[in-house]
Design an enzyme around this catalytic site. Structure first.
Site, short mmCIF file in Angstrom:
data_model
loop_
_atom_site.label_atom_id
_atom_site.label_comp_id
_atom_site.label_asym_id
_atom_site.label_seq_id
_atom_site.Cartn_x
_atom_site.Cartn_y
_atom_site.Cartn_z
CE LYS A 1 8.40 33.00 -69.45
NZ LYS A 1 8.34 32.40 -67.91
CE LYS B 1 10.92 23.79 -71.18
NZ LYS B 1 11.22 23.18 -69.98
CE LYS C 1 4.26 27.95 -65.62
NZ LYS C 1 5.17 26.78 -65.25
P1 AMP Z 1 11.62 25.74 -67.47
O1 AMP Z 1 11.53 25.68 -68.94
O2 AMP Z 1 10.59 26.76 -66.88
O3 AMP Z 1 11.96 24.73 -66.28
O4 AMP Z 1 12.84 27.04 -67.17
C1 AMP Z 1 14.11 26.35 -67.25
C2 AMP Z 1 15.31 27.46 -66.95
O5 AMP Z 1 15.30 28.34 -68.28
C3 AMP Z 1 14.83 28.44 -65.90
O6 AMP Z 1 16.10 29.00 -65.39
C4 AMP Z 1 14.22 29.69 -66.70
O7 AMP Z 1 14.25 30.86 -65.77
C5 AMP Z 1 14.88 29.70 -68.06
N1 AMP Z 1 14.23 30.24 -69.11
C6 AMP Z 1 12.97 29.79 -69.32
N2 AMP Z 1 12.26 30.53 -70.32
C7 AMP Z 1 13.42 31.52 -70.81
C8 AMP Z 1 13.40 32.77 -71.33
N3 AMP Z 1 12.43 33.02 -72.15
N4 AMP Z 1 14.39 33.53 -71.26
C9 AMP Z 1 15.39 33.44 -70.48
N5 AMP Z 1 15.54 32.10 -69.44
C10 AMP Z 1 14.26 31.38 -69.56
#
Ligand code: AMP
Ligand code: TRP
Length: 344
Positions: A207, A210, A115
């Site tokens: 990956k 967002k 990041k």
């Molecule tokens: P975040 O949007 O970073 O707060 O992620 C929220 C949850 O979604 C966390 O448990 C992440 O590990 C999961 N997550 C985010 N991106 C992915 C992805 N591409 N594949 C699987 N899990 C994800």
């Protein structure tokens, strides 16, 4: 060994564009776990501000994640749903953990390196300390199980290291304060199923995220059926037919990703999907995937849109959830202060 009652905690950042990776990697697991466990689900707004946020968008994103939780099936009456900044004990315990965690531990965190990128000197101190706040989120409730996607594994290991070091450094005081051998549990990551790491639809080595500049890289939970269909149809693939065995997915990241998504949405194993689609070409597989994705995600998107309009309801869920969360968190902070030797 001290036995801690089982409690699930997880968090999602309100940073916009909730996508299929968030859904399959995290939110679906939350919905399953609420039948077997007491759960706390947090919209982690303090984590969001580790990078720049527009205040109006942040507010809307906090409501959107809350709406997604409820639309996906989380019951905010039975379980606790709240936003992190309404419970100041998270930030308070994070400070204590900043003094427990070692700089060497944080220097190993790959997410910070990704990041912060090349301009590391210009990253916020909060982005660097982010994992100690995440440890505090979990441990302020003394939660034992944490459902997350694969990308959070290293942060969970750090939370375990912090719990362990706190328990060891203060073992005498923990015992003297009447808490037995250990005050914090060692939280267990729950990273399971065929879609713990959903990849970008444009590049199977990246990956789904967002922040990807291409909206075609991800399926958003708010996408309408036509958009979902277009994104799946345009998803990158190779030119071979689907294999009949899992081994046939090796070195075919885009194929592997679409099969994993199908398996996860349909509650099947990848092997089951391949026994149905092995030998078929991508156009027929993609057509089936569109139908499945629209069937599963369509109703969630519609319900999210409906709930998002009812701001009073969402805000009241967060306020009630925060009060319930605070009851637990404030007791933990009292205990921690007593263990540390603070006068209160
Ligand atoms: P975040 O949007 O970073 O707060 O992620 C929220 C949850 O979604 C966390 O448990 C992440 O590990 C999961 N997550 C985010 N991106 C992915 C992805 N591409 N594949 C699987 N899990 C994800
Ligand atoms: N760091 C997590 C992410 O980016 C979100 C998060 C914050 C979290 N605190 C947490 C997840 C506590 C699980 C438990 O996805």
């Amino acid at each position: 060994m001290t036995k801690f009652p089982e409690l699930v905690f997880s968090g999602v950042q309100p940073t916009g564009n909730l996508h299929l990776g968030n859904y399959l990697g995290a939110i679906v697991k939350f919905v399953e776990l609420q039948n077997s466990h007491q759960c706390i689900f947090c919209v982690v707004d303090l984590h969001a501000i580790t990078v720049a946020q527009n205040p109006n968008e942040l507010k809307s994103n906090i409501r959107e994640v809350t709406a997604a939780f409820i639309a996906a099936g989380i019951d905010p009456e039975k379980h606790i749903v709240f936003n992190q900044s309404q419970v100041p004990e998270h930030a308070e315990l994070a400070w204590v953990f900043n003094c427990v965690a070692r700089i060497g531990w944080l220097n190993r965190m790959t997410q910070f390196k990704e990041k912060a990128g090349k301009d590391r000197e210009n990253a916020s101190v909060g982005l660097y300390a982010y994992p100690t706040l995440m440890a505090a989120d979990i441990l302020v409730y003394r939660a034992t199980h944490v459902p997350v996607g694969e990308d959070q594994k290293q942060h969970l290991e750090l939370a375990r290291d912090i719990a362990q070091k706190f328990n060891t450094d203060f073992s005498q005081s923990i015992a003297d304060s009447g808490f037995g051998e250990a005050y914090f549990p060692m939280p267990i990551p729950l990273i399971q199923g065929p879609a713990t790491r959903v990849m970008s639809l444009r590049d199977g080595s990246k990956k789904m995220s967002k922040s990807d500049t291409s909206d075609y890289s991800r399926i958003n939970l708010t996408d309408d059926p036509e958009t979902i269909a277009q994104k799946v149809r345009k998803a990158k693939t190779d030119s071979d037919a689907l294999p009949s065995e899992i081994e046939g997915l090796i070195k075919r990241p885009e194929a592997e990703n679409l099969v994993s998504i199908f398996a996860s949405l349909n509650n099947q194993s990848k092997a089951d999907v391949l026994s149905d689609f092995g030998g078929k070409n991508f156009s027929s597989f993609k057509a089936a995937l569109v139908d499945l994705a629209v069937l599963k995600l369509g109703p969630i998107g519609l319900e999210m849109a409906r709930l998002k309009k009812d701001e009073a309801y969402i805000d009241q869920v967060l306020s009630k959830g925060s009060h319930r969360a605070r009851e637990i968190a404030s007791q933990t902070m009292k205990d921690v202060k007593s263990i540390l030797g603070f006068i209160q």
